[in-house]
Design a protein around this motif. Structure first.
Motif, PDB file in Angstrom:
ATOM      1  N   GLU A 130      -9.241   9.372 -20.554  1.00 10.04           N
ATOM      2  CA  GLU A 130     -10.247  10.428 -20.735  1.00 10.04           C
ATOM      3  C   GLU A 130     -10.538  10.640 -22.218  1.00 10.04           C
ATOM      4  N   LYS A 131      -9.482  10.636 -23.032  1.00 10.13           N
ATOM      5  CA  LYS A 131      -9.643  10.825 -24.474  1.00 10.13           C
ATOM      6  C   LYS A 131     -10.449   9.668 -25.077  1.00 10.13           C
ATOM      7  N   GLU A 132     -10.168   8.438 -24.645  1.00  6.79           N
ATOM      8  CA  GLU A 132     -10.900   7.277 -25.162  1.00  6.79           C
ATOM      9  C   GLU A 132     -12.375   7.321 -24.760  1.00  6.79           C
ATOM     10  N   VAL A 133     -12.663   7.799 -23.553  1.00  6.16           N
ATOM     11  CA  VAL A 133     -14.058   7.942 -23.114  1.00  6.16           C
ATOM     12  C   VAL A 133     -14.752   9.012 -23.969  1.00  6.16           C
ATOM     13  N   GLU A 134     -14.080  10.140 -24.188  1.00  9.24           N
ATOM     14  CA  GLU A 134     -14.644  11.213 -25.028  1.00  9.24           C
ATOM     15  C   GLU A 134     -14.937  10.726 -26.447  1.00  9.24           C
ATOM     16  N   GLN A 135     -14.090   9.834 -26.967  1.00 12.87           N
ATOM     17  CA  GLN A 135     -14.256   9.295 -28.321  1.00 12.87           C
ATOM     18  C   GLN A 135     -15.303   8.180 -28.382  1.00 12.87           C
ATOM     19  N   GLY A 136     -15.877   7.822 -27.231  1.00 12.28           N
ATOM     20  CA  GLY A 136     -16.909   6.795 -27.198  1.00 12.28           C
ATOM     21  C   GLY A 136     -16.380   5.370 -27.186  1.00 12.28           C
ATOM     22  N   GLN A 137     -15.085   5.190 -26.914  1.00 13.43           N
ATOM     23  CA  GLN A 137     -14.530   3.839 -26.861  1.00 13.43           C
ATOM     24  C   GLN A 137     -14.918   3.115 -25.582  1.00 13.43           C
ATOM     25  N   TRP A 138     -15.241   3.865 -24.544  1.00 15.42           N
ATOM     26  CA  TRP A 138     -15.606   3.300 -23.250  1.00 15.42           C
ATOM     27  C   TRP A 138     -16.842   4.004 -22.714  1.00 15.42           C
ATOM     28  N   VAL A 139     -17.611   3.295 -21.922  1.00 17.03           N
ATOM     29  CA  VAL A 139     -18.735   3.859 -21.185  1.00 17.03           C
ATOM     30  C   VAL A 139     -18.381   3.748 -19.713  1.00 17.03           C
ATOM     31  N   ALA A 140     -18.374   4.879 -19.016  1.00 15.18           N
ATOM     32  CA  ALA A 140     -18.057   4.869 -17.583  1.00 15.18           C
ATOM     33  C   ALA A 140     -19.317   4.537 -16.795  1.00 15.18           C
ATOM     34  N   ALA A 141     -19.186   3.638 -15.839  1.00 14.87           N
ATOM     35  CA  ALA A 141     -20.327   3.231 -15.013  1.00 14.87           C
ATOM     36  C   ALA A 141     -19.860   2.980 -13.590  1.00 14.87           C
ATOM     37  N   SER A 142     -20.719   3.283 -12.655  1.00  9.60           N
ATOM     38  CA  SER A 142     -20.468   2.925 -11.264  1.00  9.60           C
ATOM     39  C   SER A 142     -21.140   1.576 -11.040  1.00  9.60           C
ATOM     40  N   CYS A 143     -20.392   0.614 -10.521  1.00  9.89           N
ATOM     41  CA  CYS A 143     -20.935  -0.742 -10.368  1.00  9.89           C
ATOM     42  C   CYS A 143     -20.896  -1.197  -8.913  1.00  9.89           C
ATOM     43  N   SER A 144     -21.771  -2.102  -8.591  1.00  9.22           N
ATOM     44  CA  SER A 144     -21.814  -2.678  -7.249  1.00  9.22           C
ATOM     45  C   SER A 144     -20.621  -3.594  -7.036  1.00  9.22           C
ATOM     46  N   LYS A 145     -20.327  -3.847  -5.771  1.00 14.00           N
ATOM     47  CA  LYS A 145     -19.224  -4.764  -5.467  1.00 14.00           C
ATOM     48  C   LYS A 145     -19.533  -6.174  -5.975  1.00 14.00           C
ATOM     49  N   GLU A 146     -20.801  -6.538  -6.076  1.00 10.90           N
ATOM     50  CA  GLU A 146     -21.164  -7.858  -6.602  1.00 10.90           C
ATOM     51  C   GLU A 146     -20.756  -7.986  -8.070  1.00 10.90           C
ATOM     52  N   ILE A 147     -20.986  -6.949  -8.858  1.00 11.78           N
ATOM     53  CA  ILE A 147     -20.600  -6.984 -10.268  1.00 11.78           C
ATOM     54  C   ILE A 147     -19.082  -7.103 -10.382  1.00 11.78           C
ATOM     55  N   ILE A 148     -18.364  -6.426  -9.505  1.00  8.33           N
ATOM     56  CA  ILE A 148     -16.899  -6.442  -9.543  1.00  8.33           C
ATOM     57  C   ILE A 148     -16.340  -7.780  -9.088  1.00  8.33           C
ATOM     58  N   LEU A 149     -16.892  -8.354  -8.025  1.00  7.96           N
ATOM     59  CA  LEU A 149     -16.273  -9.524  -7.400  1.00  7.96           C
ATOM     60  C   LEU A 149     -16.800 -10.881  -7.867  1.00  7.96           C
ATOM     61  N   LYS A 150     -18.014 -10.948  -8.388  1.00  7.83           N
ATOM     62  CA  LYS A 150     -18.557 -12.243  -8.821  1.00  7.83           C
ATOM     63  C   LYS A 150     -17.876 -12.699 -10.105  1.00  7.83           C
ATOM     64  N   GLU A 151     -17.707 -13.998 -10.249  1.00 12.92           N
ATOM     65  CA  GLU A 151     -17.143 -14.561 -11.476  1.00 12.92           C
ATOM     66  C   GLU A 151     -18.132 -14.344 -12.621  1.00 12.92           C
ATOM     67  N   PRO A 152     -17.631 -14.146 -13.849  1.00 12.95           N
ATOM     68  CA  PRO A 152     -18.540 -13.924 -14.990  1.00 12.95           C
ATOM     69  C   PRO A 152     -19.587 -15.017 -15.158  1.00 12.95           C
ATOM     70  N   LYS A 153     -19.247 -16.276 -14.817  1.00  7.78           N
ATOM     71  CA  LYS A 153     -20.207 -17.376 -14.982  1.00  7.78           C
ATOM     72  C   LYS A 153     -21.381 -17.267 -14.006  1.00  7.78           C
ATOM     73  N   TYR A 154     -21.263 -16.431 -12.977  1.00  9.56           N
ATOM     74  CA  TYR A 154     -22.352 -16.222 -12.017  1.00  9.56           C
ATOM     75  C   TYR A 154     -23.566 -15.597 -12.698  1.00  9.56           C
ATOM     76  N   TRP A 155     -23.310 -14.714 -13.651  1.00  8.30           N
ATOM     77  CA  TRP A 155     -24.385 -13.972 -14.310  1.00  8.30           C
ATOM     78  C   TRP A 155     -24.992 -14.794 -15.429  1.00  8.30           C
ATOM     79  N   GLU A 156     -26.299 -14.660 -15.626  1.00 11.77           N
ATOM     80  CA  GLU A 156     -26.982 -15.411 -16.687  1.00 11.77           C
ATOM     81  C   GLU A 156     -26.698 -14.838 -18.067  1.00 11.77           C
ATOM     82  N   LYS A 157     -26.199 -13.597 -18.104  1.00  9.44           N
ATOM     83  CA  LYS A 157     -25.909 -12.913 -19.365  1.00  9.44           C
ATOM     84  C   LYS A 157     -24.444 -12.492 -19.348  1.00  9.44           C
ATOM     85  N   PRO A 158     -23.902 -12.119 -20.509  1.00  9.35           N
ATOM     86  CA  PRO A 158     -22.543 -11.576 -20.504  1.00  9.35           C
ATOM     87  C   PRO A 158     -22.463 -10.356 -19.584  1.00  9.35           C
ATOM     88  N   LEU A 159     -21.341 -10.189 -18.912  1.00  7.93           N
ATOM     89  CA  LEU A 159     -21.196  -9.126 -17.915  1.00  7.93           C
ATOM     90  C   LEU A 159     -21.408  -7.736 -18.506  1.00  7.93           C
TER      91      LEU A 159
END
Length: 182
Positions: A130-159
């Motif tokens: 929580e502290k790291e998110v408040e400090q801007g070290q992380w961005v919290a996002a809700s993602c689809s199961k496809e983003i979670i389960l697909k291999e990084p090489k599946y995407w044309e851009k960096p994940l």
């Protein structure tokens, strides 16, 4: 240079938060850090997973006995009927009895390509994330199961770029700004 570009990419981790508990802390798995290793490099007993890449899940954490880092193999997949699986969100399970999963893959009742393997995990003590998110070290996002389960090489851009673009708004603008500098 390519080394500064690859180190920049390494700093832009996308972590699937598997568990978050205000009293006990949090743990997650880095989705976009594949290693050069595969399951077949370590065992011949899981032939259906032999070519599956092992991802670096994070820096690890102290084991429950406090004697050292707890580094283990973690699994993400979409199959709640696999022995040892725990569904942590709709369509995403963590954990598996790999011998049972391999047996099911041999019977073609699960797709071995739908499993992702991770060595170690990213862990935070209570309140630290929580502290790291408040400090801007992380961005919290809700993602689809496809983003979670697909291999990084599946995407044309960096994940990390895919996630920020899907989020849109100010995050999409930040992504465009960051990408213009690459």
């Amino acid at each position: 240079s390519s080394s500064s570009s690859s180190s920049r990419e390494q700093g832009r981790r996308v972590i699937f938060l598997v568990e978050h508990d205000k009293q006990h802390g949090s743990y997650g798995l880095v989705l976009n850090q594949p290693t050069p290793c595969s399951i077949g490099d370590f065992t011949e007993r899981l032939p259906h997973f032999a070519d599956k890449i092992i991802h670096f899940g994070g820096e690890g954490h102290r084991s429950f006995d406090g004697k050292g880092p707890n580094r283990e193999l973690h699994t993400l997949h979409p199959y709640p009927h696999v022995s040892g699986a725990e569904q942590v969100r709709d369509g995403v399970c963590v954990g598996a009895d790999l011998h049972h999963a391999s047996s099911l893959a041999g019977k073609r009742t699960v797709d071995p390509g739908a499993f992702k393997f991770f060595y170690s995990a990213s862990c935070w003590t209570a309140g630290k994330l929580e502290k790291e998110v408040e400090q801007g070290q992380w961005v919290a996002a809700s993602c689809s199961k496809e983003i979670i389960l697909k291999e990084p090489k599946y995407w044309e851009k960096p994940l990390w770029q895919v996630v920020l673009e899907v989020m849109g708004g100010k995050h999409g603008l930040i992504c465009r700004e960051l990408c213009d500098g690459l």
